[in-house]
Scaffold this active site. Structure first.
Site, PDB file in Angstrom:
ATOM      1  N   GLY A   1       0.846  -1.193   0.000  1.00  0.00           N
ATOM      2  CA  GLY A   1       0.000   0.000   0.000  1.00  0.00           C
ATOM      3  C   GLY A   1       0.877   1.237   0.000  1.00  0.00           C
ATOM      4  O   GLY A   1       2.020   1.198   0.473  1.00  0.00           O
TER       5      GLY A   1
ATOM      6  N   GLN B   1       2.947   9.934   1.128  1.00  0.00           N
ATOM      7  CA  GLN B   1       4.257   9.265   1.143  1.00  0.00           C
ATOM      8  C   GLN B   1       5.072   9.580  -0.106  1.00  0.00           C
ATOM      9  O   GLN B   1       6.263   9.265  -0.164  1.00  0.00           O
ATOM     10  CB  GLN B   1       4.068   7.747   1.246  1.00  0.00           C
TER      11      GLN B   1
ATOM     12  N   CYS C   1       6.413   0.155   7.165  1.00  0.00           N
ATOM     13  CA  CYS C   1       5.971   1.293   6.369  1.00  0.00           C
ATOM     14  C   CYS C   1       7.096   1.682   5.416  1.00  0.00           C
ATOM     15  O   CYS C   1       8.255   1.753   5.829  1.00  0.00           O
ATOM     16  CB  CYS C   1       5.644   2.465   7.299  1.00  0.00           C
ATOM     17  N   LEU C   2       6.748   1.929   4.149  1.00  0.00           N
ATOM     18  CA  LEU C   2       7.772   2.287   3.163  1.00  0.00           C
ATOM     19  C   LEU C   2       8.445   3.616   3.502  1.00  0.00           C
ATOM     20  O   LEU C   2       9.529   3.902   3.007  1.00  0.00           O
ATOM     21  CB  LEU C   2       7.173   2.343   1.759  1.00  0.00           C
TER      22      LEU C   2
ATOM     23  N   HIS D   1      -4.084   1.441   7.843  1.00  0.00           N
ATOM     24  CA  HIS D   1      -2.734   2.023   7.882  1.00  0.00           C
ATOM     25  C   HIS D   1      -2.646   3.196   6.895  1.00  0.00           C
ATOM     26  O   HIS D   1      -2.098   4.257   7.229  1.00  0.00           O
ATOM     27  CB  HIS D   1      -1.720   0.915   7.544  1.00  0.00           C
ATOM     28  N   GLU D   2      -3.201   3.016   5.685  1.00  0.00           N
ATOM     29  CA  GLU D   2      -3.098   4.064   4.655  1.00  0.00           C
ATOM     30  C   GLU D   2      -3.983   5.270   4.970  1.00  0.00           C
ATOM     31  O   GLU D   2      -3.576   6.412   4.753  1.00  0.00           O
ATOM     32  CB  GLU D   2      -3.422   3.501   3.262  1.00  0.00           C
TER      33      GLU D   2
ATOM     34  N   HIS E   1      -2.240   7.385   7.296  1.00  0.00           N
ATOM     35  CA  HIS E   1      -1.269   8.255   6.609  1.00  0.00           C
ATOM     36  C   HIS E   1      -1.940   9.553   6.168  1.00  0.00           C
ATOM     37  O   HIS E   1      -1.389  10.641   6.351  1.00  0.00           O
ATOM     38  CB  HIS E   1      -0.705   7.572   5.361  1.00  0.00           C
TER      39      HIS E   1
HETATM   40 NI    NI Z   1       3.001   3.332   5.693  1.00  0.00          NI
END
Ligand code: NI
Length: 195
Positions: free
Chosen positions: A45, A50, A93-94, A135-136, A139
């Site tokens: 995701g 991000q 998380c990226l 989670h997204e 963000h």
């Molecule tokens: Ni993340």
């Protein structure tokens, strides 16, 4: 627009994203690049902030496989409702690569959103999909999974997060990351275009 995944503690990760009012060709290109970046980083995701964009949208592919385009999902202006159950699972998380920890999330949720073609969707999500969506959407509200760790778990991440801080300050001193005011100015310009 050449997008890159930004890392903690970049201020855009703390920006509360604004709902989109327009989906144009450039935004569709942005979505395409977001999938590419997500696959390159082997993520499932990716939220718009991000990639340093102040828009309320995220992409997901639970298989993280570009050869499974049927698994690609784009959620524009997502709203999560009706959380049910509670389950703990390991998250990463990226934007905080290499950091993982246990987070409690609702087991199932309903998500309402729009697709890039303007179609309204309403889906019940469970399992990994429910976790990724929560989670997204976090963000998009400027919330990171590390905020949801227990205080004890947060202590174990303190040193590694301090290293992220040092890397960020170094990049800023080298002029690779603009000052806060410039970042905020860019949010406002991008928001004026589409929100
Ligand atoms: Ni993340």
């Amino acid at each position: 627009m050449d997008l890159q995944i930004i890392h903690y503690p970049h201020p855009t990760l703390r920006h509360v994203s604004k709902p989109l009012k327009r989906v144009d060709a450039e935004l569709r290109e942005i979505v395409r690049q977001m999938f590419e970046l997500m696959y390159a980083a082997q993520g499932v995701g990716l939220a718009a902030n991000q990639v340093d964009l102040p828009y309320r949208l995220f992409v997901a592919n639970l298989k993280s496989d570009p050869d499974e385009p049927g698994e690609e999902h784009v959620f524009i202006n997502p709203v999560i409702r009706r959380p049910k159950g509670l389950v703990e699972g390991e998250e990463g998380c990226l934007s905080i690569p290499g950091v993982y920890g246990p987070v409690k999330r609702a087991e199932t949720v309903q998500i309402e959103a729009y697709t890039p073609s303007g179609e309204r969707i309403e889906q019940t999500l469970e399992g990994l999909f429910a976790r990724v969506a929560q989670h997204e959407v976090d963000h998009l509200d400027g919330v990171l999974f590390i905020d949801r760790l227990t205080p004890t778990e947060q202590k174990t991440k303190k040193d590694v997060l301090e290293e992220f801080d040092i890397v960020f300050q170094g990049r800023r001193q080298r002029g690779e990351i603009p000052p806060d005011e410039e970042i905020a100015q860019r949010w406002h310009e991008l928001e004026a275009l589409r929100t």
